[in-house]
Motif scaffolding. Structure first.
Motif, PDB file in Angstrom:
ATOM      1  N   HIS A   1       1.080  -1.050   4.067  1.00 42.89           N
ATOM      2  CA  HIS A   1       1.340   0.380   4.101  1.00 42.89           C
ATOM      3  C   HIS A   1       0.284   1.111   3.278  1.00 42.89           C
ATOM      4  O   HIS A   1      -0.051   0.683   2.174  1.00 42.89           O
ATOM      5  N   HIS A   2      -0.233   2.211   3.836  1.00 42.57           N
ATOM      6  CA  HIS A   2      -1.199   3.054   3.142  1.00 42.57           C
ATOM      7  C   HIS A   2      -0.507   4.343   2.718  1.00 42.57           C
ATOM      8  O   HIS A   2       0.279   4.914   3.478  1.00 42.57           O
ATOM      9  N   GLY A   3      -0.821   4.814   1.516  1.00 46.37           N
ATOM     10  CA  GLY A   3      -0.276   6.070   1.016  1.00 46.37           C
ATOM     11  C   GLY A   3      -1.338   7.158   1.028  1.00 46.37           C
ATOM     12  O   GLY A   3      -2.507   6.906   0.712  1.00 46.37           O
ATOM     13  N   TYR A   4      -0.928   8.358   1.401  1.00 40.11           N
ATOM     14  CA  TYR A   4      -1.813   9.512   1.462  1.00 40.11           C
ATOM     15  C   TYR A   4      -1.158  10.685   0.750  1.00 40.11           C
ATOM     16  O   TYR A   4       0.069  10.847   0.789  1.00 40.11           O
TER      17      TYR A   4
ATOM     18  N   HIS B   1      -2.083   9.254  12.782  1.00 39.02           N
ATOM     19  CA  HIS B   1      -3.496   9.649  12.871  1.00 39.02           C
ATOM     20  C   HIS B   1      -4.215   9.588  11.528  1.00 39.02           C
ATOM     21  O   HIS B   1      -5.448   9.691  11.480  1.00 39.02           O
ATOM     22  N   TRP B   2      -3.458   9.406  10.421  1.00 38.33           N
ATOM     23  CA  TRP B   2      -4.131   9.161   9.144  1.00 38.33           C
ATOM     24  C   TRP B   2      -5.033   7.932   9.267  1.00 38.33           C
ATOM     25  O   TRP B   2      -6.066   7.838   8.602  1.00 38.33           O
TER      26      TRP B   2
ATOM     27  N   ARG C   1      -4.682   6.609  -0.877  1.00 42.47           N
ATOM     28  CA  ARG C   1      -4.371   6.654  -2.308  1.00 42.47           C
ATOM     29  C   ARG C   1      -3.817   5.332  -2.822  1.00 42.47           C
ATOM     30  O   ARG C   1      -3.668   5.134  -4.017  1.00 42.47           O
ATOM     31  N   GLY C   2      -3.477   4.441  -1.932  1.00 50.32           N
ATOM     32  CA  GLY C   2      -2.972   3.129  -2.320  1.00 50.32           C
ATOM     33  C   GLY C   2      -2.561   2.341  -1.096  1.00 50.32           C
ATOM     34  O   GLY C   2      -2.287   2.918  -0.043  1.00 50.32           O
ATOM     35  N   THR C   3      -2.550   1.023  -1.243  1.00 49.76           N
ATOM     36  CA  THR C   3      -2.131   0.126  -0.167  1.00 49.76           C
ATOM     37  C   THR C   3      -1.189  -0.907  -0.762  1.00 49.76           C
ATOM     38  O   THR C   3      -1.478  -1.463  -1.824  1.00 49.76           O
ATOM     39  N   TRP C   4      -0.089  -1.145  -0.052  1.00 53.56           N
ATOM     40  CA  TRP C   4       0.934  -2.071  -0.541  1.00 53.56           C
ATOM     41  C   TRP C   4       1.399  -2.965   0.595  1.00 53.56           C
ATOM     42  O   TRP C   4       1.530  -2.529   1.731  1.00 53.56           O
TER      43      TRP C   4
END
Length: 160
Positions: free
Chosen positions: A3-6, A65-66, A75-78
């Motif tokens: 998961h990517h955070g934006y 679409h991010w 901003r981060g990947t988990w």
């Protein structure tokens, strides 16, 4: 799956420019006939969107679409949904004092949102949240499931 955070904050007026939040159509408009100012304006707008959408940090209309945006916006990947939701929870707590709505500032409401986010990410869903801050600012937070994304399964991971 990961998961990517934006996160994006900015003027609400900029957020409202929906054309810049959508990827350009795959078929560009036909070249305008000489003197056709309406078609020229359409072609100019297409070129602007085609140039800005892929590099702009402005949140896309569709959360998936991010993944088409530059990796520098992540901003981060988990790997774990719970860790991703915790990051989002920390951002909510950080911005809560600036939320216009008192309900959005409520700690029980924030905790329920974080639990809901963890659940959605666990089954591979995406999450997009938006909050009005002091006028005229807006906060957009998104968690995007990657590799694969259910909404855009053919979109490659932006981090490779």
């Amino acid at each position: 799956m990961h998961h990517h955070g934006y996160l994006w904050t900015g003027p609400k007026g900029h957020f409202d420019q929906e054309a810049l939040r959508r990827p350009p159509p795959s078929d560009p408009p036909l070249p305008p006939a000489p003197g056709n100012t309406a078609m020229q304006a359409l072609a100019d707008r297409y070129r602007q969107v085609a140039a800005e959408f892929p590099v702009s940090g402005l949140p896309p209309i569709e959360t998936a679409h991010w993944l088409a945006k530059p990796p520098g916006l992540i901003r981060g990947t988990w790997e774990e949904p719970k860790e991703a939701a915790e990051w989002l929870g920390h951002r909510l707590a950080e911005y809560a004092p600036r939320f216009q709505s008192g309900r959005d500032q409520d700690t029980l409401c924030l905790a329920a949102r974080v639990a809901s986010v963890a659940g959605r990410l666990a089954w591979g869903g995406d999450v997009s949240l938006g909050f009005y801050l002091e006028r005229p600012a807006f906060l957009s937070l998104a968690m995007v499931t990657c590799s694969p994304n259910h909404t855009a399964p053919n979109t490659p991971c932006p981090t490779g």
